[in-house]
Design a protein around this motif. Structure first.
Motif, PDB file in Angstrom:
ATOM      1  N   SER A 167      -5.789 -12.140   8.364  1.00  0.00           N
ATOM      2  CA  SER A 167      -7.162 -12.550   8.107  1.00  0.00           C
ATOM      3  C   SER A 167      -8.064 -11.329   8.212  1.00  0.00           C
ATOM      4  O   SER A 167      -7.866 -10.462   9.060  1.00  0.00           O
ATOM      5  CB  SER A 167      -7.588 -13.603   9.131  1.00  0.00           C
ATOM      6  OG  SER A 167      -8.881 -14.068   8.877  1.00  0.00           O
ATOM      7  N   GLY A 168      -9.064 -11.247   7.324  1.00  0.00           N
ATOM      8  CA  GLY A 168      -9.954 -10.095   7.323  1.00  0.00           C
ATOM      9  C   GLY A 168      -9.547  -9.007   6.366  1.00  0.00           C
ATOM     10  O   GLY A 168     -10.282  -8.027   6.189  1.00  0.00           O
ATOM     11  N   THR A 169      -8.375  -9.155   5.734  1.00  0.00           N
ATOM     12  CA  THR A 169      -7.937  -8.188   4.730  1.00  0.00           C
ATOM     13  C   THR A 169      -8.578  -8.541   3.390  1.00  0.00           C
ATOM     14  O   THR A 169      -8.593  -9.703   2.997  1.00  0.00           O
ATOM     15  CB  THR A 169      -6.408  -8.220   4.574  1.00  0.00           C
ATOM     16  OG1 THR A 169      -5.794  -8.014   5.844  1.00  0.00           O
ATOM     17  CG2 THR A 169      -5.930  -7.144   3.604  1.00  0.00           C
ATOM     18  N   TYR A 170      -9.102  -7.546   2.706  1.00  0.00           N
ATOM     19  CA  TYR A 170      -9.703  -7.754   1.387  1.00  0.00           C
ATOM     20  C   TYR A 170      -8.742  -7.249   0.318  1.00  0.00           C
ATOM     21  O   TYR A 170      -8.465  -6.053   0.239  1.00  0.00           O
ATOM     22  CB  TYR A 170     -11.052  -7.039   1.278  1.00  0.00           C
ATOM     23  CG  TYR A 170     -12.135  -7.711   2.075  1.00  0.00           C
ATOM     24  CD1 TYR A 170     -12.925  -8.701   1.514  1.00  0.00           C
ATOM     25  CD2 TYR A 170     -12.345  -7.378   3.419  1.00  0.00           C
ATOM     26  CE1 TYR A 170     -13.913  -9.352   2.259  1.00  0.00           C
ATOM     27  CE2 TYR A 170     -13.326  -8.012   4.160  1.00  0.00           C
ATOM     28  CZ  TYR A 170     -14.106  -8.998   3.574  1.00  0.00           C
ATOM     29  OH  TYR A 170     -15.071  -9.640   4.318  1.00  0.00           O
ATOM     30  N   VAL A 171      -8.227  -8.196  -0.500  1.00  0.00           N
ATOM     31  CA  VAL A 171      -7.292  -7.806  -1.551  1.00  0.00           C
ATOM     32  C   VAL A 171      -8.002  -6.934  -2.583  1.00  0.00           C
ATOM     33  O   VAL A 171      -7.420  -6.012  -3.142  1.00  0.00           O
ATOM     34  CB  VAL A 171      -6.654  -9.046  -2.209  1.00  0.00           C
ATOM     35  CG1 VAL A 171      -5.673  -8.650  -3.299  1.00  0.00           C
ATOM     36  CG2 VAL A 171      -5.935  -9.895  -1.158  1.00  0.00           C
ATOM     37  N   GLY A 214      -9.677   1.479  -9.660  1.00  0.00           N
ATOM     38  CA  GLY A 214      -9.018   0.172  -9.712  1.00  0.00           C
ATOM     39  C   GLY A 214      -9.925  -0.928  -9.220  1.00  0.00           C
ATOM     40  O   GLY A 214     -10.873  -0.683  -8.466  1.00  0.00           O
ATOM     41  N   HIS A 215      -9.645  -2.130  -9.676  1.00  0.00           N
ATOM     42  CA  HIS A 215     -10.378  -3.294  -9.205  1.00  0.00           C
ATOM     43  C   HIS A 215      -9.493  -4.528  -9.322  1.00  0.00           C
ATOM     44  O   HIS A 215      -8.431  -4.489  -9.960  1.00  0.00           O
ATOM     45  CB  HIS A 215     -11.689  -3.499  -9.967  1.00  0.00           C
ATOM     46  CG  HIS A 215     -11.516  -3.806 -11.429  1.00  0.00           C
ATOM     47  ND1 HIS A 215     -11.413  -2.820 -12.389  1.00  0.00           N
ATOM     48  CD2 HIS A 215     -11.423  -4.980 -12.104  1.00  0.00           C
ATOM     49  CE1 HIS A 215     -11.271  -3.378 -13.580  1.00  0.00           C
ATOM     50  NE2 HIS A 215     -11.271  -4.700 -13.433  1.00  0.00           N
ATOM     51  N   LEU A 216      -9.941  -5.611  -8.707  1.00  0.00           N
ATOM     52  CA  LEU A 216      -9.194  -6.862  -8.729  1.00  0.00           C
ATOM     53  C   LEU A 216      -9.546  -7.644  -9.982  1.00  0.00           C
ATOM     54  O   LEU A 216     -10.722  -7.903 -10.244  1.00  0.00           O
ATOM     55  CB  LEU A 216      -9.539  -7.667  -7.468  1.00  0.00           C
ATOM     56  CG  LEU A 216      -8.769  -8.968  -7.228  1.00  0.00           C
ATOM     57  CD1 LEU A 216      -7.297  -8.687  -6.995  1.00  0.00           C
ATOM     58  CD2 LEU A 216      -9.359  -9.700  -6.018  1.00  0.00           C
ATOM     59  N   GLY A 217      -8.530  -8.012 -10.749  1.00  0.00           N
ATOM     60  CA  GLY A 217      -8.764  -8.766 -11.974  1.00  0.00           C
ATOM     61  C   GLY A 217      -8.736 -10.267 -11.776  1.00  0.00           C
ATOM     62  O   GLY A 217      -9.506 -10.995 -12.402  1.00  0.00           O
ATOM     63  N   ALA A 218      -7.857 -10.745 -10.919  1.00  0.00           N
ATOM     64  CA  ALA A 218      -7.734 -12.178 -10.646  1.00  0.00           C
ATOM     65  C   ALA A 218      -7.073 -12.359  -9.299  1.00  0.00           C
ATOM     66  O   ALA A 218      -6.298 -11.501  -8.853  1.00  0.00           O
ATOM     67  CB  ALA A 218      -6.927 -12.883 -11.737  1.00  0.00           C
ATOM     68  N   LEU A 256      -7.768  -3.482  -1.486  1.00  0.00           N
ATOM     69  CA  LEU A 256      -6.454  -2.912  -1.787  1.00  0.00           C
ATOM     70  C   LEU A 256      -6.418  -2.398  -3.222  1.00  0.00           C
ATOM     71  O   LEU A 256      -5.894  -1.303  -3.498  1.00  0.00           O
ATOM     72  CB  LEU A 256      -5.358  -3.958  -1.579  1.00  0.00           C
ATOM     73  CG  LEU A 256      -5.102  -4.450  -0.158  1.00  0.00           C
ATOM     74  CD1 LEU A 256      -4.034  -5.534  -0.158  1.00  0.00           C
ATOM     75  CD2 LEU A 256      -4.678  -3.299   0.748  1.00  0.00           C
ATOM     76  N   ALA A 257      -6.989  -3.185  -4.154  1.00  0.00           N
ATOM     77  CA  ALA A 257      -7.035  -2.764  -5.555  1.00  0.00           C
ATOM     78  C   ALA A 257      -7.881  -1.500  -5.705  1.00  0.00           C
ATOM     79  O   ALA A 257      -7.499  -0.552  -6.413  1.00  0.00           O
ATOM     80  CB  ALA A 257      -7.606  -3.892  -6.412  1.00  0.00           C
ATOM     81  N   ARG A 258      -9.028  -1.488  -5.042  1.00  0.00           N
ATOM     82  CA  ARG A 258      -9.917  -0.307  -5.077  1.00  0.00           C
ATOM     83  C   ARG A 258      -9.211   0.940  -4.547  1.00  0.00           C
ATOM     84  O   ARG A 258      -9.249   2.002  -5.171  1.00  0.00           O
ATOM     85  CB  ARG A 258     -11.156  -0.607  -4.232  1.00  0.00           C
ATOM     86  CG  ARG A 258     -12.130   0.551  -4.054  1.00  0.00           C
ATOM     87  CD  ARG A 258     -13.016   0.307  -2.829  1.00  0.00           C
ATOM     88  NE  ARG A 258     -12.241   0.345  -1.585  1.00  0.00           N
ATOM     89  CZ  ARG A 258     -12.635  -0.223  -0.444  1.00  0.00           C
ATOM     90  NH1 ARG A 258     -13.767  -0.900  -0.385  1.00  0.00           N
ATOM     91  NH2 ARG A 258     -11.875  -0.122   0.631  1.00  0.00           N
ATOM     92  N   ASP A 259      -8.551   0.780  -3.384  1.00  0.00           N
ATOM     93  CA  ASP A 259      -7.931   1.935  -2.745  1.00  0.00           C
ATOM     94  C   ASP A 259      -6.699   2.418  -3.495  1.00  0.00           C
ATOM     95  O   ASP A 259      -6.419   3.627  -3.530  1.00  0.00           O
ATOM     96  CB  ASP A 259      -7.579   1.588  -1.297  1.00  0.00           C
ATOM     97  CG  ASP A 259      -8.820   1.352  -0.436  1.00  0.00           C
ATOM     98  OD1 ASP A 259      -9.923   1.740  -0.882  1.00  0.00           O
ATOM     99  OD2 ASP A 259      -8.684   0.779   0.654  1.00  0.00           O
ATOM    100  N   LEU A 260      -5.957   1.498  -4.107  1.00  0.00           N
ATOM    101  CA  LEU A 260      -4.806   1.906  -4.909  1.00  0.00           C
ATOM    102  C   LEU A 260      -5.279   2.726  -6.116  1.00  0.00           C
ATOM    103  O   LEU A 260      -4.726   3.792  -6.412  1.00  0.00           O
ATOM    104  CB  LEU A 260      -4.017   0.686  -5.367  1.00  0.00           C
ATOM    105  CG  LEU A 260      -2.802   0.965  -6.252  1.00  0.00           C
ATOM    106  CD1 LEU A 260      -1.779   1.847  -5.525  1.00  0.00           C
ATOM    107  CD2 LEU A 260      -2.149  -0.348  -6.695  1.00  0.00           C
TER     108      LEU A 260
END
Length: 304
Positions: free
Chosen positions: A186-190, A205-209, A193-197
């Motif tokens: 809990s508290g992790t932002y997926v 990078g960004h999250l698409g879905a 993760l996309a941004r940092d990858l």
């Protein structure tokens, strides 16, 4: 159904609903619609989902709202589509584009670099939350500060990514799309993760879905869409089943059950953390914790 008709409906039984939240709705939107469907104002939600995300959202109905603050929802699983090749203001597809990689830059990113980057974001990591998250800064939500035009710098915080598995990789002229399973604390932002990858690979990078498939013990297999709930407004778990699923179970005798229903302390059960107390008939009586040799009820669910 008119408000007058709703007011004449008997209240629904207490329990939990596992909703498959559609994209474009806030968690509060879902609560508002479920209040109308179930004919009660006593509806609350646990484990908020962003509007763009779909999947498991746990709702409490009537007395089961008392369970929401005690549910162990600290482990979650998502199916994510990550887009490499552009960064955005919100770290997801709804934000404005901040940067874009060229086709040559994307072509220069080998598949092995992607898997290495994912491995670096797995395990116990320090993560800077998205600037449009609900994290509070000086008493104000970060997203509200961003909308007001304020600069927001959030400190990194420890999170755990138990699993970050690449399921598929697709290359297009202007992007690399990744399908992944993320199981995290809990508290992790997926989206972070996309941004940092993307940042680590030098292409943005960004999250698409995003689709949540589990939260705590609740899974997508038990979830129902709002449309289906509209047609058949029944609980996913009644109160007894919800407590049995979400908490360790302790059965007590009839005399102890009566004491629990009157809010009295009873002998400790020797169970770590919050657990459910059940009557000989299998009814959930209360949630309790052991303290100094006694079991103290934190929520009485079936008072005398």
């Amino acid at each position: 159904m008119s408000p007058q008709q709703q007011s004449r409906r008997p209240p629904p039984p207490p329990g939990l609903l596992v909703v498959d939240k559609p994209a474009g709705m806030t968690s509060h939107d879902v609560v508002a619609r479920v209040r109308r469907i179930m004919g009660t104002r006593k509806v609350g939600h646990a484990g908020t989902l962003d509007p763009m995300a779909t999947g498991v959202l746990v709702l409490g109905i009537e007395r089961a709202t008392k369970l929401l603050g005690h549910l162990a929802l600290d482990r979650k699983t998502y199916l994510a589509t990550i887009v490499l090749g552009a960064s955005t203001t919100t770290d997801d597809a709804e934000g404005e584009r901040l940067s874009a990689a060229t086709g040559e830059q994307l072509a220069a990113v080998p598949d092995q670099a992607v898997t290495t980057g994912i491995a670096a974001l797995t395990g116990d990591i320090q993560q800077v939350p998205s600037s449009v998250s609900a994290v509070k800064v000086a008493g104000k939500r970060a997203y509200a500060m961003v909308r007001a035009g304020e600069e927001v710098e959030l400190p990194p915080r420890p999170v755990t990514v138990y699993r970050f598995d690449l399921l598929g990789l697709r290359r297009e002229a202007d992007r690399i799309e990744l399908d992944a399973v993320v199981e995290c604390s809990s508290g992790t932002y997926v989206r972070a993760l996309a941004r940092d990858l993307g940042a680590a690979l030098g292409v943005g990078g960004h999250l698409g879905a995003l689709r949540r498939t589990t939260v705590g013990p609740f899974a997508l297999a038990a979830a129902r869409t709002l449309d289906r709930l509209e047609q058949d407004p029944v609980l996913s778990y009644d109160l007894d089943a919800a407590v049995a699923l979400a908490f360790p179970r302790r059965e007590v005798d009839a005399a102890t059950a009566r004491a629990v229903q009157y809010g009295q302390r009873v002998p400790a059960g020797g169970i770590e953390g919050t657990y459910g107390l059940f009557s000989p008939e299998g009814r959930a009586l209360a949630l309790a914790v052991d303290t100094e040799g006694v079991a103290r009820s934190v929520v009485v669910l079936l008072p005398a």
